[in-house]
Design an enzyme around this catalytic site. Sequence first.
Site, PDB file in Angstrom:
ATOM      1  N   TYR A 115       0.689  -1.002   0.019  1.00 32.31           N
ATOM      2  CA  TYR A 115      -0.006   0.053   0.067  1.00 32.31           C
ATOM      3  C   TYR A 115       0.788   1.203  -0.057  1.00 32.31           C
ATOM      4  CZ  TYR A 115      -4.040  -2.951   0.968  1.00 32.31           C
ATOM      5  OH  TYR A 115      -4.949  -3.937   0.975  1.00 32.31           O
ATOM      6  N   LYS A 135       3.149 -15.459   1.858  1.00 34.88           N
ATOM      7  CA  LYS A 135       2.916 -16.236   0.334  1.00 34.88           C
ATOM      8  C   LYS A 135       4.411 -16.686  -0.175  1.00 34.88           C
ATOM      9  CE  LYS A 135       0.173 -17.446  -2.962  1.00 34.88           C
ATOM     10  NZ  LYS A 135      -0.653 -18.562  -2.873  1.00 34.88           N
ATOM     11  N   ASP A 194      -3.852 -17.970   1.148  1.00 33.78           N
ATOM     12  CA  ASP A 194      -4.669 -18.406   0.405  1.00 33.78           C
ATOM     13  C   ASP A 194      -5.230 -19.595   1.264  1.00 33.78           C
ATOM     14  OD1 ASP A 194      -2.426 -19.755   0.042  1.00 33.78           O
ATOM     15  OD2 ASP A 194      -2.869 -20.376  -2.031  1.00 33.78           O
ATOM     16  N   ASP A 226      -5.204  -6.773   5.725  1.00 31.23           N
ATOM     17  CA  ASP A 226      -6.558  -5.737   5.462  1.00 31.23           C
ATOM     18  C   ASP A 226      -7.745  -6.846   5.040  1.00 31.23           C
ATOM     19  OD1 ASP A 226      -8.431  -4.018   4.555  1.00 31.23           O
ATOM     20  OD2 ASP A 226      -7.183  -3.318   3.033  1.00 31.23           O
ATOM     21  N   ASP A 284     -10.994  -8.444   7.540  1.00 31.76           N
ATOM     22  CA  ASP A 284     -12.403  -8.106   7.537  1.00 31.76           C
ATOM     23  C   ASP A 284     -13.321  -9.271   7.292  1.00 31.76           C
ATOM     24  OD1 ASP A 284     -12.298  -5.468   7.068  1.00 31.76           O
ATOM     25  OD2 ASP A 284     -13.356  -5.322   5.287  1.00 31.76           O
TER      26      ASP A 284
END
Length: 359
Positions: free
Chosen positions: A141, A192, A224, A248, A252
Amino acid sequence: MTKNVLVLPGDGIGPEIIAEAVKVLECVSQQDSLDIAVDQALLGGVAIDATGSPLPEETMVKAKNADAILLGAVGGPKWEALDMSIRPERGLLGIRSELELFGNLRPAMLYPQLADASSLKPELVSGLDILIVRELTGGIYFGQPRGVRTLDNGERQGYNTYVYSESEIIRIGRLAFELAMKRDKRVCSVDKANVLEVTELWREIMDDLAKEYPEVELSHMYVDNAAMQLIRAPKQFDVMVTGNMFGDILSDAAAMLTGSIGMLPSASLNKAGKGMYEPCHGSAPDIAGQGIANPLATILSVAMMLRYSFDQGKTADRIEAAVSAVLDQGYRTADIYTDGMQRASTSEMGNAVLKVLQA
Ligand code: NAD
């Protein structure tokens, strides 16, 4: 010494939920002689309306001088047409980066009384207690270079850079291990590493850090699989630590396991333990001004503030127990209401918590 708390009510339901949380803060600080002083300032849309800026200088000065910050929420349709650089959310990002609030703590707890509110089967989520530790000021980000460029063949190409330096990984990793020491002593680091070199380094550093915390059990999981496991068997996790983007998304998803976003607090901490505490939800413009918002996430954010910035774990426990008690008594705001329960407005819910604390 007096602890200074800066309260930023913000927009939409912000002032309504903050009013209840401040009542709770003032009540426990008097009961437990905590010597806390509360000040207020403008942030977000209300600050734009009053000063033209989402983060006025006066607010920034107060935020820097405060020992902890309690935020309602910012944003709303009224300010959506404004240029990106002066939107309400900019004020929030400004405080986060100015105070270097790199560590975002998002607990996903499900009070057993609310197990029916989850979209998963009650037995999968009842008693759920996960803490997601998300890196908040680095990663893709913020990585440079970034942008949209035109290639030689005339085609446009968007690009971002996923970058983490060793020191950034060490500080978020250390935070996760320290927090795990106060919980069930298990850390799952999400990456990852099979595809991205940056997270290969992340994994290596987490392994190194684990040697300093022999009591903590460290595991690694690809993002994943972590997403899948959160939906399949979420109670297997204690602390999950991950980078900005994965955090992020996963936080959620974890929030929704608990059924209502109106129940979830969060903390964003810097190196010195200074923190900004806020509910996970936004300003809910659709219900603002109606007195029906759930104040419990904000009240639980006060508990996090007492625990993490002021080291007042016992007082924090009392607030959390009071929230559990009002749920036992059947009080429910509209977002968590089920048949047969006692429907409560925002202030009725706040008052119910106060009554338990004062009993
Ligand atoms: P939201 O979280 O505000 O609302 C999503 C849904 O949840 C709405 O139906 C809302 O009514 C409900 N809800 C949220 N909090 C609730 C509560 N305490 N009690 C009962 N119901 C609640 O998300 P959104 O609608 O995507 O965003 C609205 C505004 O909030 C936008 O301007 C967005 O940018 C902003 N926002 C701010 C923050 C923040 O300040 N940290 C975070 C997220 C969104």
